[in-house]
Design a protein around this motif. Structure first.
Motif, PDB file in Angstrom:
ATOM      1  N   ARG A 113       3.727  42.401   4.529  1.00  0.00           N
ATOM      2  CA  ARG A 113       2.387  42.690   5.032  1.00  0.00           C
ATOM      3  C   ARG A 113       1.540  43.150   3.845  1.00  0.00           C
ATOM      4  O   ARG A 113       1.935  44.040   3.100  1.00  0.00           O
ATOM      5  N   HIS A 115      -0.787  45.150   1.726  1.00  0.00           N
ATOM      6  CA  HIS A 115      -1.310  46.507   1.724  1.00  0.00           C
ATOM      7  C   HIS A 115      -2.183  46.719   0.489  1.00  0.00           C
ATOM      8  O   HIS A 115      -1.908  46.160  -0.577  1.00  0.00           O
ATOM      9  N   ASP A 137      -2.646  48.849   5.549  1.00  0.00           N
ATOM     10  CA  ASP A 137      -2.397  47.445   5.862  1.00  0.00           C
ATOM     11  C   ASP A 137      -3.726  46.702   5.965  1.00  0.00           C
ATOM     12  O   ASP A 137      -4.575  47.036   6.787  1.00  0.00           O
ATOM     13  N   VAL A 138      -3.917  45.707   5.107  1.00  0.00           N
ATOM     14  CA  VAL A 138      -5.154  44.907   5.122  1.00  0.00           C
ATOM     15  C   VAL A 138      -4.831  43.447   5.407  1.00  0.00           C
ATOM     16  O   VAL A 138      -5.631  42.553   5.088  1.00  0.00           O
ATOM     17  N   SER A 139      -3.679  43.198   6.024  1.00  0.00           N
ATOM     18  CA  SER A 139      -3.251  41.817   6.265  1.00  0.00           C
ATOM     19  C   SER A 139      -4.260  41.039   7.094  1.00  0.00           C
ATOM     20  O   SER A 139      -4.594  39.891   6.772  1.00  0.00           O
ATOM     21  N   GLU A 140      -4.745  41.653   8.186  1.00  0.00           N
ATOM     22  CA  GLU A 140      -5.692  40.947   9.048  1.00  0.00           C
ATOM     23  C   GLU A 140      -6.986  40.654   8.301  1.00  0.00           C
ATOM     24  O   GLU A 140      -7.573  39.574   8.437  1.00  0.00           O
ATOM     25  N   HIS A 141      -7.443  41.621   7.513  1.00  0.00           N
ATOM     26  CA  HIS A 141      -8.681  41.427   6.751  1.00  0.00           C
ATOM     27  C   HIS A 141      -8.512  40.300   5.738  1.00  0.00           C
ATOM     28  O   HIS A 141      -9.388  39.432   5.609  1.00  0.00           O
ATOM     29  N   ALA A 143      -6.364  37.860   5.899  1.00  0.00           N
ATOM     30  CA  ALA A 143      -6.234  36.596   6.634  1.00  0.00           C
ATOM     31  C   ALA A 143      -7.592  36.097   7.116  1.00  0.00           C
ATOM     32  O   ALA A 143      -7.882  34.896   7.059  1.00  0.00           O
ATOM     33  N   SER A 144      -8.447  37.024   7.574  1.00  0.00           N
ATOM     34  CA  SER A 144      -9.767  36.607   8.050  1.00  0.00           C
ATOM     35  C   SER A 144     -10.626  36.086   6.904  1.00  0.00           C
ATOM     36  O   SER A 144     -11.381  35.121   7.071  1.00  0.00           O
TER      37      SER A 144
END
Length: 218
Positions: A113, A115, A137-141, A143-144
């Motif tokens: 993930r 980070h 955790d910046v995974s979603e950011h 990915a976006s």
């Protein structure tokens, strides 16, 4: 006799001081752990050689490792092999410059993930210097951002492929972008050169008033 009494008193004062120091250290550790539970980030304290001296509960949960398994482990070992040299370089930078940041895939119980970590070099009196790291955790950011970049690249591919002139403007009739064919017609080297321009500044300046009137109708 007085000399022995004085020695005993000094001995007891020393023991009491050591006991109070131990209690204070335990209290400080409990306070630190309590504060760390209120922070939605993974926290680490490292020796300057990059080995983990302490981690908060969230770090253990996310890394799926018990505190005893984290203690003494190289911080870089929490990342995929291909990232470890880069992570170690960030720690060296923090030691030499006082602080450093990095985005890297942390190995978690559910897989890597991404980070974002910030490391700060700390010196406290006579105690050995150490590093404090916080990570989120910046995974979603990430990915976006990747999805947005892919979408923009697809849009750019489409507007450059279709056999039409494409452009778009702001409400003041200033160009925000166009495709290569339109830029060529405007007498420009590429689409990036049209940003911020008005029709009066382009090859069709004689018809600029007409085009501006059309913009107002739209």
């Amino acid at each position: 006799m007085r000399r022995n009494s004085g020695a005993r008193a000094q001995h007891f004062r020393g023991r009491r001081k050591a006991r109070l120091a131990g209690e204070h250290a335990r209290l400080t550790a409990r306070e630190l752990q309590a504060v760390s539970r209120a922070v939605p980030e993974v926290l680490f304290r490292l020796a300057v050689d990059g080995r983990i001296a302490w981690a908060n509960d969230l770090a253990g949960i996310i890394c799926d490792l018990a505190p005893a398994e984290l203690s003494g482990r190289p911080f870089s070992a929490l990342f995929p092999p291909a990232e470890r040299e880069r992570v170690q370089g960030m720690l060296h930078t923090a030691c030499s410059e006082g602080a450093a940041e990095i985005e890297a895939p942390l190995l978690t119980g559910s897989g890597p993930r991404v980070h974002q970590f910030r490391a700060v070099h700390v010196t406290a009196g006579k105690a050995p210097p150490f590093l404090v790291l916080s990570g989120r955790d910046v995974s979603e950011h990430v990915a976006s951002l990747a999805a947005l970049s892919a979408s923009r690249n697809l849009l750019r591919t489409v507007i450059e492929t279709i056999p039409m002139r494409v452009f778009w403007k702001d409400l003041d009739s200033r160009y925000l972008g166009c495709n290569q064919a339109f830029a060529r017609d405007a007498g420009l080297a590429g689409p990036e050169d049209i940003v911020g321009r008005l029709d009066y500044e382009l090859s069709w300046r004689d018809q600029a008033a007409l085009y501006r009137a059309d913009d107002w109708l739209v």
